[in-house]
Scaffold this motif. Structure first.
Motif, PDB file in Angstrom:
ATOM      1  N   ILE A  59       8.489 -12.431 -10.365  1.00  0.00           N
ATOM      2  CA  ILE A  59       9.511 -12.701  -9.343  1.00  0.00           C
ATOM      3  C   ILE A  59       9.619 -11.468  -8.454  1.00  0.00           C
ATOM      4  O   ILE A  59       9.830 -10.358  -8.933  1.00  0.00           O
ATOM      5  N   THR A  60       9.428 -11.641  -7.157  1.00  0.00           N
ATOM      6  CA  THR A  60       9.489 -10.505  -6.224  1.00  0.00           C
ATOM      7  C   THR A  60      10.603 -10.724  -5.215  1.00  0.00           C
ATOM      8  O   THR A  60      11.161 -11.813  -5.069  1.00  0.00           O
ATOM      9  N   THR A  61      10.902  -9.694  -4.448  1.00  0.00           N
ATOM     10  CA  THR A  61      11.967  -9.768  -3.443  1.00  0.00           C
ATOM     11  C   THR A  61      11.448 -10.191  -2.095  1.00  0.00           C
ATOM     12  O   THR A  61      12.200 -10.375  -1.161  1.00  0.00           O
ATOM     13  N   CYS A  62      10.128 -10.315  -1.921  1.00  0.00           N
ATOM     14  CA  CYS A  62       9.552 -10.634  -0.609  1.00  0.00           C
ATOM     15  C   CYS A  62       8.945 -12.013  -0.629  1.00  0.00           C
ATOM     16  O   CYS A  62       8.372 -12.380  -1.597  1.00  0.00           O
ATOM     17  N   GLU A 102       8.234  -4.679  -8.171  1.00  0.00           N
ATOM     18  CA  GLU A 102       7.094  -4.905  -7.286  1.00  0.00           C
ATOM     19  C   GLU A 102       5.800  -4.534  -8.029  1.00  0.00           C
ATOM     20  O   GLU A 102       5.765  -3.560  -8.774  1.00  0.00           O
ATOM     21  N   ASN A 103       4.774  -5.273  -7.788  1.00  0.00           N
ATOM     22  CA  ASN A 103       3.466  -5.001  -8.404  1.00  0.00           C
ATOM     23  C   ASN A 103       3.532  -5.005  -9.927  1.00  0.00           C
ATOM     24  O   ASN A 103       2.824  -4.246 -10.604  1.00  0.00           O
ATOM     25  N   ALA A 104       4.425  -5.830 -10.470  1.00  0.00           N
ATOM     26  CA  ALA A 104       4.495  -5.921 -11.926  1.00  0.00           C
ATOM     27  C   ALA A 104       3.213  -6.535 -12.477  1.00  0.00           C
ATOM     28  O   ALA A 104       2.551  -7.316 -11.788  1.00  0.00           O
ATOM     29  N   PRO A 105       2.833  -6.200 -13.714  1.00  0.00           N
ATOM     30  CA  PRO A 105       1.631  -6.822 -14.302  1.00  0.00           C
ATOM     31  C   PRO A 105       1.800  -8.339 -14.393  1.00  0.00           C
ATOM     32  O   PRO A 105       2.913  -8.850 -14.533  1.00  0.00           O
ATOM     33  N   LYS A 110      -2.639  -4.547 -13.741  1.00  0.00           N
ATOM     34  CA  LYS A 110      -1.635  -4.145 -12.749  1.00  0.00           C
ATOM     35  C   LYS A 110      -2.356  -3.596 -11.521  1.00  0.00           C
ATOM     36  O   LYS A 110      -3.188  -2.704 -11.626  1.00  0.00           O
ATOM     37  N   ASN A 111      -2.041  -4.196 -10.358  1.00  0.00           N
ATOM     38  CA  ASN A 111      -2.703  -3.801  -9.095  1.00  0.00           C
ATOM     39  C   ASN A 111      -4.220  -3.915  -9.203  1.00  0.00           C
ATOM     40  O   ASN A 111      -4.962  -3.090  -8.661  1.00  0.00           O
ATOM     41  N   LEU A 139       0.818  -1.219   0.000  1.00  0.00           N
ATOM     42  CA  LEU A 139       0.000   0.000   0.000  1.00  0.00           C
ATOM     43  C   LEU A 139       0.855   1.274   0.000  1.00  0.00           C
ATOM     44  O   LEU A 139       0.307   2.368   0.063  1.00  0.00           O
ATOM     45  N   ALA A 140       2.187   1.083  -0.024  1.00  0.00           N
ATOM     46  CA  ALA A 140       3.141   2.215   0.019  1.00  0.00           C
ATOM     47  C   ALA A 140       3.047   2.977   1.340  1.00  0.00           C
ATOM     48  O   ALA A 140       3.475   4.132   1.424  1.00  0.00           O
TER      49      ALA A 140
END
Length: 821
Positions: free
Chosen positions: A818-821, A742-745, A707-708, A235-236
């Motif tokens: 692929i995400t970092t979390c 992050e939040n890539a399509p 996206k999102n 949510l930033a």
């Protein structure tokens, strides 16, 4: 355990001496279970297989169920899930479909299917277990089945169904009053909402879980805190994310669980990176790397290097960024290679197991044959001894029989002599009886003749009386006839008078009808004249009808020939197109998709094309000028040019492909020399597997992506492929979507204009792109097959009585990010 398990299993079975023929089933099972308790799994399996061999012959289903299940568990514990599934399935086949034990086996099956990543089969197995437990009112077993079902749904990325199942678990937890379970389920619901992109509901669920834990006096769960932090990160709201993540790290540090710190420190590094605090981001990233390397957490090390690459790139330290990214790729490739090697080893082990089982079965069959042969020899010897004894007994009986026969003959001779004497006496008695009977018959005949004479006298008297009566009746009848004759003479007189009157009337009518007949003759002549004219006209019409029928036959033959030619062209076009089920295989296992392809006519002017070149996958949806045969000709030209441009010349950049295709169409159709303006509109995507990016360029047609949770558009350039215009080298633009962000399509759609331009609905209007965008946004989370079905059904329902006006092509595909979390 699985590697030494299989090695010793094969050695154990191949070199053990089997003495199954001398042991009972109970002894074999006792030995098998003892060996299993001692972790001597190879020996245990040997005894189990011998027991199965005996039980299958006895058709003891209850015992077979138990043994099949125990063998399946051995294979499951050894990681050989194909064999485990084989034996668990056998267990299910020998028990009642609705029993609790059936549910237990379904849970075991689900576990093996889940380990094999066969998620649809795992879902089916867990559903079966739930459907058995639910009517039996076993809430805890039902909840266990539902939780496993949720794991399978999430692994299959069916998060909405996973959410529904979580809600069902939550309701059952509340019914049985298990508050701790309610908190755990709320945490799972929040986790699912995170994947669905509904972050506010995710936070609400996490907060509810924390309140219940606090009320119960339980320690805060680091997992709940970390999930909450990740949602705030999406949510930033980085301050909130930082606060919850620090709480989670503090609890883990206090509990002294260092293995969990590497992942949390890396998430913290990603947060600082998003806040622009690269110094702290680097420190936490390095700290995470220390812990991950210390405890050999290679998956986390891979993600840490990717985070380090992003931090260094943001600091303009491109050399270190490249090194970190290369380390990330090396570990990723190494892990993939190890996984593939494990799969290959498992397949090899399974082959060895199956071969060894067959060898064991052949050995047991051979032992049985030997035993059977020994038994057969024993039976043969017994049979020979019995035959010898029977022969001796037969000889004794024969002598006794001959003696009895001699005595029987003597007795028979005496009996015959007595019988002859009795027969002579009976014959004399019968002759006396016959003489007596004849005398009796003569007396009876005399009596009968006397009675007949009396009857004749009576009959003569009766006949005389009847004759007198008939004479009287005849006289009366003659009197009646005389009276009737007089009456008939009066009737004849009246009839003569009436006949005279009728003749007078007929004469008058004849004179009148003569005049009318003359008029009718004139009318008949006129009708015959008209009939001749009608017959001539009928002949002319028949000739015209024959001519039309002949033309119709010629046209029908021509139509059949043309249709056959077009259908042959369809076979050619189908052979050129990749089958829809194989369109997305080049993308790899992380991609799934669908193709909705509905030509207006037999052949189509819309077509799709895909290939892979230099680890880059090219996919395009193309709308050629026209439809039917002209459009199909253009599709063949487009297919050949794309093969030349990409596969032969090695051009894989989207805008360069479109430029070269434009030149190729102009040259092939000689558009600079003629008035030909045919061409094509298209949307073209290139997926770079190494960089995990998607490139796009379009000629009038767009790329839609999600996206999102929102649908967005990358418009194509406003110029077609083909025509007289000469384009510059940079006429078409390549757009790049980084799937590592992050939040890539995740969901993408390309299509021709056939769908949105189709007329239909209540008012006969076009479907329009706005309505198509709304429909795609609504269904984008659904499985590919379901999206295909919804889109197909929607456009068919929209058309109703309207004709399809153009070819329809719409393709959708999802790439796992692929995400970092």
């Amino acid at each position: 355990m699985r590697f030494w398990f299989v090695f010793f299993l094969v050695i154990g079975i191949n070199f053990s001496v089997l003495a199954q023929s001398s042991q009972t089933v109970e002894e074999l099972l006792k030995s098998a279970r003892h060996e299993q308790s001692e972790q001597k799994l190879a020996s245990a399996l040997r005894y189990y297989l011998q027991a199965v061999n005996k039980l299958e012959k006895q058709n003891d289903k209850k015992a077979l169920f138990q043994v099949y299940t125990e063998i399946g568990i051995i294979y499951q514990n050894g990681g050989l899930h194909d064999k485990a599934i084989e034996y668990f399935t056998k267990s299910q086949e020998v028990i009642d479909a609705n029993s609790s034990t059936q549910a237990v086996i379904s849970m075991r099956l689900g576990e093996s299917y889940l380990a094999q990543k066969d998620y649809p089969q795992a879902i089916t197995a867990y559903k079966n277990a739930k459907q058995i437990y639910l009517p039996q009112k076993k809430p805890y077993a039902t909840i266990q089945a539902l939780r496993q079902l949720i794991t399978a749904y999430q692994a299959n990325k069916d998060y909405q169904t996973a959410l529904d199942a979580n809600q069902e678990v939550l309701e059952m937890d509340r019914i049985i009053g298990d508050s701790a379970a309610v908190a755990a389920t709320l945490n799972n619901i929040g986790y699912t909402y995170k994947f669905l992109g509904n972050y506010n509901k995710a936070i609400t669920s996490f907060e509810q879980a924390r309140k219940i834990e606090k009320k119960l006096g339980l320690e805060e769960d680091p997992i709940t805190l970390t999930n909450t932090a990740i949602v705030y990160q999406n949510l930033a709201q980085y301050d909130n994310a930082m606060r919850f993540l620090k709480q989670s790290i503090n609890i883990v540090e206090i509990k002294n669980k260092p293995r969990e710190l590497a992942r949390l420190y890396n998430i913290m590094a990603a947060l600082y990176y998003q806040l622009g605090d690269y110094h702290n981001a680097r420190e936490y990233n390095e700290l995470a790397l220390v812990y991950a390397q210390k405890y050999k957490q290679r998956e986390i090390v891979k993600d840490i290097h990717l985070t380090a690459s992003q931090i260094n790139q943001a600091n303009n330290n491109y050399e270190d960024a490249l090194k970190s990214y290369e380390k990330h790729l090396n570990i990723r490739d190494s892990l993939l290679l190890e996984e593939r090697l494990k799969q290959q080893e498992l397949l090899q082990q399974q082959f060895l197991i199956e071969r060894t089982e067959k060898e064991l079965q052949l050995y047991m069959v051979d032992e049985e044959l030997k035993t059977a042969q020994l038994k057969e020899q024993e039976l043969t010897l017994d049979k020979q001894n019995q035959e010898l004894a029977l022969l001796q007994q037969k000889q004794e009986l024969q002598a006794e029989r001959l003696e009895k026969e001699a005595l029987e003959k003597q007795r028979t001779k005496q009996e015959l002599l007595i019988a002859q004497q009795e027969l002579n006496a009976q014959k004399a008695a019968r002759e006396v009886e016959d003489l007596q009977q004849k005398e009796l018959n003569r007396k009876r005949e005399v009596e009968r003749l006397e009675q007949q004479a009396d009857l004749n006298k009576q009959t003569l008297a009766r006949e005389r009386a009847e004759a007198e009566k008939k004479q009287a009746e005849a006289q009366a009848e003659a009197n009646v006839k005389e009276a009737e004759s007089a009456a008939q003479r009066k009737i004849f007189a009246i009839a003569a008078i009436l006949s005279l009157l009728i003749l007078l009337v007929i004469g008058f009518a004849f004179l009148s009808s003569k005049k009318k007949n003359k008029e009718l003759a004139q009318q008949k002549d006129q009708i015959e004249s008209k009939n001749v004219e009608l017959e001539q006209q009928t002949e002319e019409i028949q000739m015209q009808r024959d001519a039309i029928a002949h033309k119709s036959e010629e046209l029908n033959e021509l139509y059949i020939k043309v249709t056959d030619s077009v259908r042959y062209a369809q076979r050619i076009q189908d052979a050129i197109l990749v089958p829809p089920a194989q369109v997305f295989t080049n993308f790899g296992a992380n991609t799934e998709g669908f193709v909705l392809f509905k030509p207006r006519d037999i052949v189509s002017g819309d077509f799709y094309w895909t290939t892979e070149k230099d680890n880059r996958v090219i996919l395009t949806a193309i709308d050629c000028t026209g439809h039917g045969v002209p459009g199909a000709f253009m599709s063949l030209i487009g297919n050949d040019l794309l093969n030349e441009i990409v596969n032969l010349r090695g051009i894989t950049t989207p805008h360069e492909i479109l430029n070269e295709l434009h030149k190729g169409v102009q040259t092939t159709l000689k558009q600079q020399e003629t008035e030909n303006r045919d061409g094509m509109d298209m949307a073209l995507c290139v997926y770079d597997k190494e960089k995990n990016i998607l490139e796009f360029a379009g000629a009038k047609n767009p790329l839609l992506y999600i996206k999102n949770g929102e649908i967005e558009t990358l418009k194509g350039d406003k110029k077609p492929i083909g025509g007289k215009d000469v384009y510059k080298e940079d006429s078409f633009k390549t757009h790049i979507i980084d799937l590592n962000e992050e939040n890539a399509p995740t969901m993408f759609y390309i299509f021709s204009d056939g769908y949105q331009d189709q007329f239909g609905g209540l008012e006969g209007r076009k479907f329009m792109i706005k309505k198509l965008r709304a429909l795609l946004q609504k269904i984008h989370q659904k499985p590919m097959e379901e999206q295909h079905e919804i889109l197909d059904t929607t456009i068919v329902d929209w058309m109703k009585n309207e004709e399809q006006i153009d070819d329809i092509l719409l393709m959708g595909f999802r790439i796992e990010t692929i995400t970092t979390c």
